[in-house]
Structure formats: structure tokens, C-alpha cells
Design an enzyme around this catalytic site. Structure first.
Site, short mmCIF file in Angstrom:
data_model
loop_
_atom_site.label_atom_id
_atom_site.label_comp_id
_atom_site.label_asym_id
_atom_site.label_seq_id
_atom_site.Cartn_x
_atom_site.Cartn_y
_atom_site.Cartn_z
CE1 TYR A 1 6.03 3.61 1.00
CE2 TYR A 1 3.69 3.41 1.01
CZ TYR A 1 5.00 3.07 1.41
OH TYR A 1 4.73 2.06 2.73
CG ASP B 1 0.89 0.96 -6.66
OD1 ASP B 1 -0.18 0.74 -6.45
OD2 ASP B 1 1.98 1.07 -6.14
CE LYS C 1 -3.37 3.65 0.08
NZ LYS C 1 -3.17 4.10 1.47
C1 LIG Z 1 0.56 3.61 -4.57
C2 LIG Z 1 0.68 2.83 -3.38
N1 LIG Z 1 1.27 1.70 -3.28
C3 LIG Z 1 1.36 0.87 -2.29
C4 LIG Z 1 0.89 1.25 -1.07
C5 LIG Z 1 1.18 0.26 0.10
O1 LIG Z 1 -0.11 -0.11 0.54
P1 LIG Z 1 -0.30 -0.39 1.96
O2 LIG Z 1 -0.23 0.56 2.76
O3 LIG Z 1 -1.51 -1.14 2.09
O4 LIG Z 1 0.84 -1.65 2.21
C6 LIG Z 1 0.36 2.30 -1.07
C7 LIG Z 1 0.05 2.95 0.36
O5 LIG Z 1 -0.20 4.29 0.75
C8 LIG Z 1 0.32 3.15 -2.21
O6 LIG Z 1 -0.03 4.56 -1.95
#
Ligand SMILES: Cc1ncc(COP(=O)(O)O)c(C=O)c1O
Length: 458
Positions: free
Chosen positions: A165, A267, A295
């Protein structure tokens, strides 16, 4: 160690869940009432589908330190921590002070302010980036990093990891929860989108390979590298529990990407500033071309960022678009700056590592004593119990985890004052405000669950 019959264990977990869930619903009438009200103005009665619950979620009212209170007035020790955002803990005095000081001078200008500049410098220092840009979320960070990779390489295809994700923009919403369908493929898959509303034709631009499988990447790159802009990857997978990279895997990806001119994007939305001061980049010693953050870097405010090599980031503004009204908002920047420079200091990581290991070893002991098919991953601030005896190597292994055991454990923990992320794809997040007593309470409650579900307490 006793070996428990798998079917009997699942049946026991389902029974326990039914009992605990009924008890949870009994104790949360105000959440139910707020859900009914919220459902009239928001789909599923929540602000984001990840916040939904069955039949309704627990609505929180406030938090302080390591503790949160729901709208029924019940207090919990928080191990959910905003899906990994609140490594600073709730209402930290330094965050409150930074917000009050900044808000008194105006909350938004859509003009870059000094805190944003200082935060950009800190991100560059921590994660060894030449240049960085701000966003408001992890989704925007991965979207913009992919834009830069495509813009610089002039290639359109994105390679991602099966079952990963990276936020909710179209390109990365393929092979997110592919389920059993992945088992029909040898290695390279492109799947149906995770949501209606995403054109199915976009599948041709997103290819997925299993995690920890260098050979799959090598074979994909040798056939199609000329079309592939980037490989985007969570260096430690954190949306199927936690999956560690095998020795040499990240280094191998680094070499393959360099050899084929593919932009390597880490990421680090979940692992940046949590698993080490310098995130996965520091912990595993591999430098990507671009990295994405959100986060924990915002200290509890909505903040994202991405950055990396100057040759790539320097193309922004020269034919590659990256913008946003709220990017670098002073409140978010001030909270992020306080979090990274005053709270998540080197000492904080020593503390997080100590309480993380205390929690992981306590859970491990309880699992072993009860003979449960489960294992524990300890990454300091982040960790989890996954209900499969052997650690996972990829999404295909995740399909073998016992979701019934997870559901039963979740309801058991919440009923005893441990607030945890619902869903076995998540993990706990500890904060600098958690102490040994908080950890010991988790271990005690979890030990009770292991004994109850295995029948060893009878
Ligand atoms: C690994 C990862 N990348 C991107 C995102 C997306 O972040 P956001 O919810 O701040 O858009 C998340 C969200 O949980 C994530 O866990």
C-alpha cells in the site's frame, strides 16, 4: 511445546471473538450513538474508510501521553497511535508549545515560512537527501515522487511490490489486497484496481513483483527496463503486519535499479523516523534515489514530504509539476520541527528500542507458553504479532496468517484497556511517552489471551 490442532484453534478463536465483541459493543453505547449520527453526514460514519468498524468503530475523544479516552469515557493505553503517526505520544508539551507559538502568529499564508525551511534542512540531514519538497499526506508524497521519476526518465511504467500500500492515488492502487489471485501467477502480476472509479486500462502502467524476490525484479528489468520509470517499495513491508527485507535484498535492488536506469523510491511513510532516526535508509544502509515520508515526521499534524538526489528533485519547476496550497503549512512545519529536533532525538530511539524489545520478548514468551502458531517482529517503535509460526517473506505468506486469531486478540485487548489497530495488516506503534508499566500491562493482557485461546488457562 504443545501443538494445538489448527481447526480447533480457529473454532476457539471465533468463539472467543464472538464473546469479546458482544462485550465490546455493550460497553460502547456512545460510540454507537455517534456512529448513527455520523452516518447521516459521512459514508460509513467516518472521515476515512480506514477508520470504519463493524458494526461501528470506537470514537475517541482525547489523548494525553500514552493514554486515550473514548466517547464513553473508557481509557486505554494507546498502541494504535494514529496508524503510526504519534511516536511523540499525545499532547506532548513541546508540540503544544510549538503549535501555540506558531498559531498566535497566523496559521496559513501559502508562502514558505522559516519553520518549513528548518524542517526541510532536518529532513535532508536525517535521511541524507539533497533536496526535499512538502506535501500534506503520504499519498501525495508517493504520487509526487512517482511523477518526478516518470518525468526524469521519460518512462511510464511503475513497478511495485505485490500486496503493498502506498496511498490512494490511481497508479499505486493495483495489487494492494490481491488475495488468492496472486497464487495463479509465477511472479510478475498486474491486477484489478482496488477500487471502482480507477480505469482498468491503467493496469498496464503498474506491474507488481513479490517482496524479497530479486530474481523477479531482475527478470522484469531484463525484459522491460526501457519502459520502467521506478520501483517503489516499502523497505520493510508494514501493511501486511511487518515483513523484513532478506539480507542483501535492498542492496540487490539498488544495484539492479542503477544498472537499468530505474529510479529506486523508498516509501518510508511508516518506517521513516520510527525504526531509526534515519528510518530504513539508516537501518539498512541503502540509499534510494527518492524517499517518501508522512505520519511520524509531522508530530501529529498532517504533513508529508519526499526528496532525494539533486539531479532528480532539481527538475521540479523545470517541466515537472509539484505544488499544493497547504504544502509547508506553518503549523504542520512547526509540529514536525519540534517532533524531529526536540522529541525524536537520539535518546528517544534508545528508549523506543528498549520498550519495543520488552514488549516483543513478553509477547514471544506468552506465545511459546501457549503453543500458538504466531511470531513477533520487533523494530523498536514498531512491532507486531503475526499469526503464522514462521516470519513472512512476502504477501503470499501473509495469506497463510490466521485472521480469526487476530480478530479475537484485538477484541480481547481492547476490552482490557489496550487500544490496538483493527486488522491483521497493521502493527503497534510505541511513543516516547510509553513506559515499562504500559508495556507490562500489554504483555499481561496478551498473555491472558494466549492462554484463553489455546485452552491452557482452563
Ligand atoms: C506505506 C504507506 N505509504 C503511503 C501511505 C499513505 O499515507 P496517507 O494515509 O498519509 O495518505 C500509507 C498510509 O497508511 C502507508 O502506510
Amino acid at each position: 511445546m504443545t501443538v494445538i490442532d489448527a481447526d480447533a484453534l480457529t473454532a476457539r478463536a471465533k468463539e472467543l471473538f464472538a464473546h469479546e465483541h458482544a462485550r465490546l459493543l455493550e460497553g460502547t453505547p456512545r460510540s454507537k450513538a455517534l456512529f448513527e449520527r455520523a452516518s447521516a453526514s459521512m459514508p460509513l460514519g467516518v472521515a476515512s474508510s480506514f477508520q470504519a468498524g463493524s458494526p461501528y468503530p470506537i470514537y475517541l475523544e482525547r489523548g494525553r501521553g500514552a493514554e486515550v479516552w473514548d466517547v464513553d469515557g473508557t481509557s486505554y493505553i494507546d498502541f494504535h497511535n494514529g496508524f503510526g503517526t504519534m511516536a511523540v505520544g499525545h499532547a506532548h508539551p513541546k508540540i503544544l508549545e510549538a503549535l501555540a507559538r506558531t498559531a498566535a502568529r497566523g496559521t496559513h499564508f501559502a508562502v514558505t515560512t522559516e519553520p518549513a525551511v528548518l524542517l526541510a534542512e532536518e529532513l535532508c540531514r536525517r535521511f541524507q537527501l539533497d533536496l526535499v519538497r512538502f506535501t500534506n499526506s503520504g499519498t501525495e508524497a508517493t504520487m509526487d515522487a512517482i511523477r518526478v521519476a516518470r518525468g526524469v526518465t521519460g518512462r511510464d511504467v511503475v513497478c511495485k511490490i505485490e500486496g503493498s500500500y502506498h496511498g490512494h492515488h490511481d497508479t499505486v492502487m493495483f495489487s494492494v489486497v490481491p488475495g488468492e489471485s496472486v497464487l495463479e501467477h509465477e511472479e510478475i502480476t498486474n491486477a484489478t484496481p482496488m477500487s471502482r472509479g480507477i480505469p482498468v486500462e491503467l493496469a498496464k502502467w503498474t506491474l507488481a513483483v513479490p517482496f524479497n524476490d530479486l530474481a523477479a525484479v531482475e527478470s522484469l528489468f531484463s525484459q522491460r527496463a526501457g519502459e520502467i520509470a521506478c520501483l517503489i517499495i516499502e523497505p520493510v513491508m508494514m501493511n501486511i503486519g511487518i515483513v523484513m527485507p532478506a539480507d542483501g535484498y535492498l542492496r540487490g535492488l539498488r544495484e539492479l535499479c542503477t544498472r537499468h536506469g530505474v529510479v529506486l523510491i523508498f516509501d518510508e511513510v511508516k518506517c521513516g523516523a520510527t525504526i531509526a532516526e534515519g528510518g530504513a535508509i539508516e537501518r539498512f544502509g541503502v540509499q534510494p534515489d527518492l524517499a517518501c515520508f508522512a505520519k511520524a515526521i509531522g508530530g501529529g499534524l498532517p504533513l508529508g514530504a519526499f526528496g532525494g538526489r539533486g539531479e532528480l528533485m532539481g527538475e521540479i519547476g523545470h517541466g515537472i509539476a509539484q505544488q499544493g496550497t497547504f504544502n509547508g503549512n506553518p503549523l504542520a512545519a512547526a509540529a514536525g520541527l519540534a517532533a524531529l529536533t526536540e522529541i525524536l532525538t537520539p535518546d528517544a530511539y534508545v528508549h523506543l528500542s528498549s520498550i519495543g524489545s520488552r514488549l516483543a520478548s513478553g509477547c514471544e514468551r506468552a506465545i511459546t507458553a501457549a503453543g500458538l502458531p504466531a511470531h513477533v517482529i520487533d523494530l523498536g517503535c514498531k512491532g507486531c504479532v503475526s499469526y503464522r509460526s514462521a516470519p513472512l517473506t512476502d504477501y503470499r505468506d501473509f495469506l497463510e496468517t490466521n485472521a480469526d486469531l487476530f480478530d479475537a486478540s484485538w477484541a480481547w485487548l481492547v476490552n482490557r484497556g489496550i487500544f490496538m489497530t483493527p486488522g491483521n495488516e497493521e502493527q503497534w506503534t510505541l511513543s516516547v511517552q510509553h513506559d515499562d508499566d504500559d508495556i507490562d500491562r500489554f504483555v499481561e493482557v496478551f498473555g491472558g489471551f494466549c492462554a484463553a485461546v489455546s485452552g491452557s488457562s482452563a
